[in-house]
Design a protein around this motif. Sequence first.
Motif, mmCIF file in Angstrom:
data_model
loop_
_atom_site.group_PDB
_atom_site.id
_atom_site.type_symbol
_atom_site.label_atom_id
_atom_site.label_comp_id
_atom_site.label_asym_id
_atom_site.label_seq_id
_atom_site.Cartn_x
_atom_site.Cartn_y
_atom_site.Cartn_z
ATOM 1 N N SER A 37 -30.612 -3.823 -20.938
ATOM 2 C CA SER A 37 -31.988 -4.309 -21.081
ATOM 3 C C SER A 37 -32.898 -3.463 -20.207
ATOM 4 C CB SER A 37 -32.096 -5.742 -20.587
ATOM 5 O OG SER A 37 -31.342 -6.604 -21.361
ATOM 6 N N THR A 43 -40.275 -6.048 -19.191
ATOM 7 C CA THR A 43 -40.812 -6.337 -20.529
ATOM 8 C C THR A 43 -42.010 -7.277 -20.435
ATOM 9 O OG1 THR A 43 -38.527 -6.158 -21.269
ATOM 10 C CG2 THR A 43 -40.125 -6.938 -22.883
ATOM 11 N N GLU A 125 -36.779 -0.598 -22.124
ATOM 12 C CA GLU A 125 -35.420 -0.151 -22.464
ATOM 13 C C GLU A 125 -35.371 1.362 -22.575
ATOM 14 O OE1 GLU A 125 -36.533 -3.041 -23.274
ATOM 15 O OE2 GLU A 125 -34.854 -4.420 -22.982
ATOM 16 N N ARG A 205 -37.764 -10.997 -28.258
ATOM 17 C CA ARG A 205 -37.453 -11.183 -26.846
ATOM 18 C C ARG A 205 -36.014 -11.660 -26.652
ATOM 19 N NH1 ARG A 205 -41.381 -10.984 -23.072
ATOM 20 N NH2 ARG A 205 -39.555 -10.453 -21.850
ATOM 21 N N GLY A 206 -35.384 -11.129 -25.643
ATOM 22 C CA GLY A 206 -33.986 -11.469 -25.381
ATOM 23 C C GLY A 206 -33.028 -10.736 -26.322
ATOM 24 N N GLY A 207 -33.570 -9.787 -27.098
ATOM 25 C CA GLY A 207 -32.804 -9.191 -28.199
ATOM 26 C C GLY A 207 -31.723 -8.199 -27.807
ATOM 27 N N SER A 208 -31.604 -7.862 -26.519
ATOM 28 C CA SER A 208 -30.542 -6.916 -26.143
ATOM 29 C C SER A 208 -29.151 -7.472 -26.445
ATOM 30 C CB SER A 208 -30.613 -6.599 -24.650
ATOM 31 O OG SER A 208 -31.778 -5.883 -24.376
HETATM 32 N N1 ASP Z 1 -36.023 -6.680 -22.283
HETATM 33 C C1 ASP Z 1 -36.126 -7.556 -23.435
HETATM 34 C C2 ASP Z 1 -36.724 -8.879 -23.016
HETATM 35 O O1 ASP Z 1 -37.007 -9.080 -21.856
HETATM 36 C C3 ASP Z 1 -34.836 -7.755 -24.143
HETATM 37 C C4 ASP Z 1 -33.730 -8.390 -23.336
HETATM 38 O O2 ASP Z 1 -33.785 -8.424 -22.115
HETATM 39 O O3 ASP Z 1 -32.773 -8.882 -23.969
HETATM 40 O O4 ASP Z 1 -36.954 -9.712 -23.857
#
Ligand code: ASP
Length: 453
Positions: A37, A43, A125, A205-208
């Motif tokens: 990430s 982000t 990223e 978001r959170g997609g890693s």
């Molecule tokens: N950096 C991105 C986020 O904060 C993806 C991730 O962390 O999964 O949403």
Amino acid sequence: MIVMKFGGTSLGSAERIRGVAERVRERQSRAPVVVVSALGGITDLLVRGAQMALARDPGAEELRLRILHRHHELLQELFPSGAVRERLHLYVEAIGLELDTLYKGVHFLEELTPRSLDAISGMGERLSFEIVAAALDAYGVPSVAIDARRVIVTDESFGRAQPLMDETASRVRETISPLLENRRVPVLGGFIGATRAGVSSTLGRGGSDWSASVVGSLLPAEEIQIWTDVDGMLTVDPRAVPDAKLIPEVTFEEAAELAYFGAKVLHPATIKPAVERGIPVRVLNSMNPSAPGTLITAVATTAGGEPRAIAFKKGITVVLISQPRMLMAHGFVARVFEAFDRHRTPVDLIATSEVSISLTVDDPERLAAIQADLSLLGEVRVLRGMAIVSVVGRGFIRRAGLAGRIFHVLQEVNIVMISFGASDVNVSFVVAEEDAERSVRLLHREFFEGGRP
Ligand code: ASP
Ligand code: ADP
Ligand code: MG
């Protein structure tokens, strides 16, 4: 082959990045592919800067400099001298210039489309994967940085783009597999991809986690490891209840349900590609690597009937539509759902009575338009600032007394809406945001701390 994904929480400082290198080195014989990430919090800053640029707020420039400064500082600590540090400094500067151009574009056009936002939010990223690859290399783990936009091909739904699996599969074969054969560790950024035409996109978001699972399912990897800052999936978010307990194993179904209802340790979509290929997913703590973590499996190894975890999600909006005259005449429910469908807004929980429907939405962006459509069908009321609290498990329908225990514990809390029995794996209800933590604590005490006060 394994995939090791490190979240922003594992990349906060030089010290943590050295920990990451150590974790990868220990597993070098298993041919790891590393997905990272952005550094923790970056982000959010990128997105906030974009919103400021849109509002023509000069603060956007301050945020931009802050983002660059964090990376420069990290480089200083990670690589005290030498050509690598010089190269990465220049790289960070180049991304900084690109960000400057994009913020200025947003500022002058006074427009921030999902497509421009993706170009901006994915920069975290794009910074981190180069830095982590160089750090691994410096640590004696031969690594190659790969721009994930050359690997993850997505559709054009910017903001939450869907990976196109067939195209991505051939890219994985071309770019990642040869490196593994040469005993190199490929390091790629999560979250980002590009459309067929090469336009930058993000998976949401959170997609890693999702990136890790896509790559893992296409290799295919023998295991996907999600490294984070907690010991695994816990019975509740430890930020809400410090007494949260480790769940050693959950099924994909339970994990998806938990993620969906707010246990944000895993992105909900992560689970799908992995389940389809039967690849186990393990959640591990990069700060406590000897802990066993949580194994997410296809088949249940524990008996059903007991709650496994409590999840909650704030920022929920409840929409109530009532139409006394229609007494739910046929077609009414369909028309209500059509309105949400037209505005591409998913509905989470639903409850109905003779003359009304209540439902919840997570994303209120198109709510005004939906409300206008619904007002043609009946009287509409909107309650903002709500939270969904969910008790997640398996085999709930056959479980006598469960609902009684839940509502006994919550007798002091005003419950706005209940969804029970729609699925065998969760009981969910809506409370005001300010009641969420208290409800979660009471439920956790009842089900996971032996009911002690
Ligand atoms: N950096 C991105 C986020 O904060 C993806 C991730 O962390 O999964 O949403
Ligand atoms: P990362 O940067 O590693 O992706 P996230 O912030 O996305 O980390 O996810 C880890 C966080 O998820 C934890 O710090 C924890 O506070 C939160 N969390 C919420 N619910 C749970 C749960 N049931 N179990 C574990 N962690 C949870
Ligand atoms: Mg995450």
